[in-house]
Scaffold this active site. Structure first.
Site, PDB file in Angstrom:
ATOM      1  N   HIS A   1       0.719  -1.258  -0.173  1.00 39.17           N
ATOM      2  CA  HIS A   1      -0.094  -0.084   0.038  1.00 39.17           C
ATOM      3  C   HIS A   1       0.707   1.300  -0.131  1.00 39.17           C
ATOM      4  O   HIS A   1       1.948   1.271   0.664  1.00 39.17           O
ATOM      5  CB  HIS A   1      -0.807   0.118   1.509  1.00 39.17           C
ATOM      6  CG  HIS A   1      -2.034  -0.806   1.060  1.00 39.17           C
ATOM      7  ND1 HIS A   1      -2.102  -2.330   1.307  1.00 39.17           N
ATOM      8  CD2 HIS A   1      -3.421  -0.695   0.755  1.00 39.17           C
ATOM      9  CE1 HIS A   1      -3.104  -2.754   1.007  1.00 39.17           C
ATOM     10  NE2 HIS A   1      -4.211  -1.660   0.931  1.00 39.17           N
ATOM     11  N   PRO A   2       0.389   2.212  -0.695  1.00 38.99           N
ATOM     12  CA  PRO A   2       1.294   3.588  -0.655  1.00 38.99           C
ATOM     13  C   PRO A   2       0.786   4.134   0.464  1.00 38.99           C
ATOM     14  O   PRO A   2      -0.075   4.203   1.297  1.00 38.99           O
ATOM     15  CB  PRO A   2       0.309   4.431  -2.019  1.00 38.99           C
ATOM     16  CG  PRO A   2      -0.902   3.789  -1.808  1.00 38.99           C
ATOM     17  CD  PRO A   2      -0.894   2.316  -1.477  1.00 38.99           C
TER      18      PRO A   2
ATOM     19  N   SER B   1      -6.303   3.882  -5.756  1.00 42.38           N
ATOM     20  CA  SER B   1      -5.683   4.700  -4.762  1.00 42.38           C
ATOM     21  C   SER B   1      -5.993   6.234  -4.860  1.00 42.38           C
ATOM     22  O   SER B   1      -6.361   7.077  -4.017  1.00 42.38           O
ATOM     23  CB  SER B   1      -4.343   4.304  -4.489  1.00 42.38           C
ATOM     24  OG  SER B   1      -4.189   3.064  -3.870  1.00 42.38           O
TER      25      SER B   1
ATOM     26  N   PHE C   1       0.800   3.297   7.017  1.00 44.25           N
ATOM     27  CA  PHE C   1      -0.497   3.334   7.707  1.00 44.25           C
ATOM     28  C   PHE C   1      -1.785   3.140   6.694  1.00 44.25           C
ATOM     29  O   PHE C   1      -1.824   3.742   5.528  1.00 44.25           O
ATOM     30  CB  PHE C   1      -0.750   4.858   8.426  1.00 44.25           C
ATOM     31  CG  PHE C   1      -1.957   5.226   8.884  1.00 44.25           C
ATOM     32  CD1 PHE C   1      -2.169   4.881  10.119  1.00 44.25           C
ATOM     33  CD2 PHE C   1      -3.068   6.077   8.014  1.00 44.25           C
ATOM     34  CE1 PHE C   1      -3.668   4.944  10.676  1.00 44.25           C
ATOM     35  CE2 PHE C   1      -4.447   6.269   8.757  1.00 44.25           C
ATOM     36  CZ  PHE C   1      -4.577   5.951  10.058  1.00 44.25           C
TER      37      PHE C   1
ATOM     38  N   GLU D   1      -9.473   7.111  -4.301  1.00 44.64           N
ATOM     39  CA  GLU D   1      -9.783   7.116  -2.790  1.00 44.64           C
ATOM     40  C   GLU D   1      -9.011   8.394  -2.190  1.00 44.64           C
ATOM     41  O   GLU D   1      -9.844   8.780  -1.286  1.00 44.64           O
ATOM     42  CB  GLU D   1      -9.431   5.771  -2.268  1.00 44.64           C
ATOM     43  CG  GLU D   1     -10.082   4.840  -2.655  1.00 44.64           C
ATOM     44  CD  GLU D   1      -9.562   3.253  -2.287  1.00 44.64           C
ATOM     45  OE1 GLU D   1      -8.378   3.181  -1.439  1.00 44.64           O
ATOM     46  OE2 GLU D   1      -9.957   2.211  -2.703  1.00 44.64           O
ATOM     47  N   GLN D   2      -7.824   8.605  -2.338  1.00 46.68           N
ATOM     48  CA  GLN D   2      -7.203   9.742  -1.697  1.00 46.68           C
ATOM     49  C   GLN D   2      -7.838  11.175  -1.933  1.00 46.68           C
ATOM     50  O   GLN D   2      -8.067  11.800  -1.148  1.00 46.68           O
ATOM     51  CB  GLN D   2      -5.559   9.543  -1.875  1.00 46.68           C
ATOM     52  CG  GLN D   2      -5.194   8.339  -1.291  1.00 46.68           C
ATOM     53  CD  GLN D   2      -3.390   8.443  -0.986  1.00 46.68           C
ATOM     54  OE1 GLN D   2      -2.990   9.606  -0.956  1.00 46.68           O
ATOM     55  NE2 GLN D   2      -2.880   7.500  -0.940  1.00 46.68           N
TER      56      GLN D   2
ATOM     57  N   ALA E   1      -9.178   2.561   5.375  1.00 40.87           N
ATOM     58  CA  ALA E   1     -10.271   2.793   4.209  1.00 40.87           C
ATOM     59  C   ALA E   1     -10.698   4.252   4.306  1.00 40.87           C
ATOM     60  O   ALA E   1     -11.410   4.510   5.253  1.00 40.87           O
ATOM     61  CB  ALA E   1     -11.374   1.792   4.450  1.00 40.87           C
ATOM     62  N   VAL E   2     -10.445   5.136   3.507  1.00 42.96           N
ATOM     63  CA  VAL E   2     -10.705   6.250   3.546  1.00 42.96           C
ATOM     64  C   VAL E   2     -11.996   6.964   2.822  1.00 42.96           C
ATOM     65  O   VAL E   2     -12.503   7.691   3.305  1.00 42.96           O
ATOM     66  CB  VAL E   2      -9.419   7.176   2.577  1.00 42.96           C
ATOM     67  CG1 VAL E   2      -8.079   6.870   3.104  1.00 42.96           C
ATOM     68  CG2 VAL E   2      -9.484   6.862   1.148  1.00 42.96           C
TER      69      VAL E   2
END
Length: 152
Positions: A63-64, A80, A115, A83-84, A118-119
């Site tokens: 994961h990033p 990703s 870290f 999501e971010q 789930a955003v």
């Protein structure tokens, strides 16, 4: 019935850069017709939970960082990135970015993986609050929490 190759092609990236999860879910017979999102998710979560600790750690490490160097360089996967961005992590002030960078470094140093949260549905303030709370966890607690977040 969906073929093994089709299933892996469609769902192999759900667990960040870890197509072995989809492969094992299919091979274990967890993929059934009619193919549903809930059924595919349950099968892949079962495969993830049955993976060795080292394999699950590999999934975590794939994961990033949140708002990290890959995001700045535009090198996140499309999922990703979306999501971010949905959590506002693509619009951080310089001070917020510095805080995320410091927390990412401290967290990875302490736990050995980035870290993970789930955003979806969270704001950057929600994420910072969780970051600041979870960094106080033990490695065992945080490994389990991160794995549960991956499953979401």
């Amino acid at each position: 019935m969906v073929s093994r190759n089709d299933f892996i092609s469609r769902f192999g990236g759900v667990f960040e850069h870890s197509p072995f999860i989809a492969e094992r879910a299919f091979d274990a017979g967890g993929v059934r017709e009619p193919l549903t999102a809930a059924g595919a998710h349950a099968a892949m979560c079962a495969a993830f939970r049955s993976a060795s600790e080292a394999e699950r750690l590999g999934v975590l490490r794939a994961h990033p960082d949140l708002a990290g160097r890959l995001a700045i360089a535009g090198e996140l996967t499309e999922d990703s990135r979306k999501e971010q961005a949905g959590a506002g992590l693509d619009r951080l002030s310089p001070a917020e970015h510095a805080r995320f960078t410091a927390l990412n470094e401290a967290y990875t140093t302490k736990f050995g993986f980035p870290f993970i949260i789930a955003v979806k549905g969270l704001t950057r303030d929600d994420i910072l609050s969780a970051f600041e709370t979870r960094i106080a966890n033990s490695r065992e607690q945080e490994f389990e929490t991160a794995c549960a977040q991956v499953e979401k």
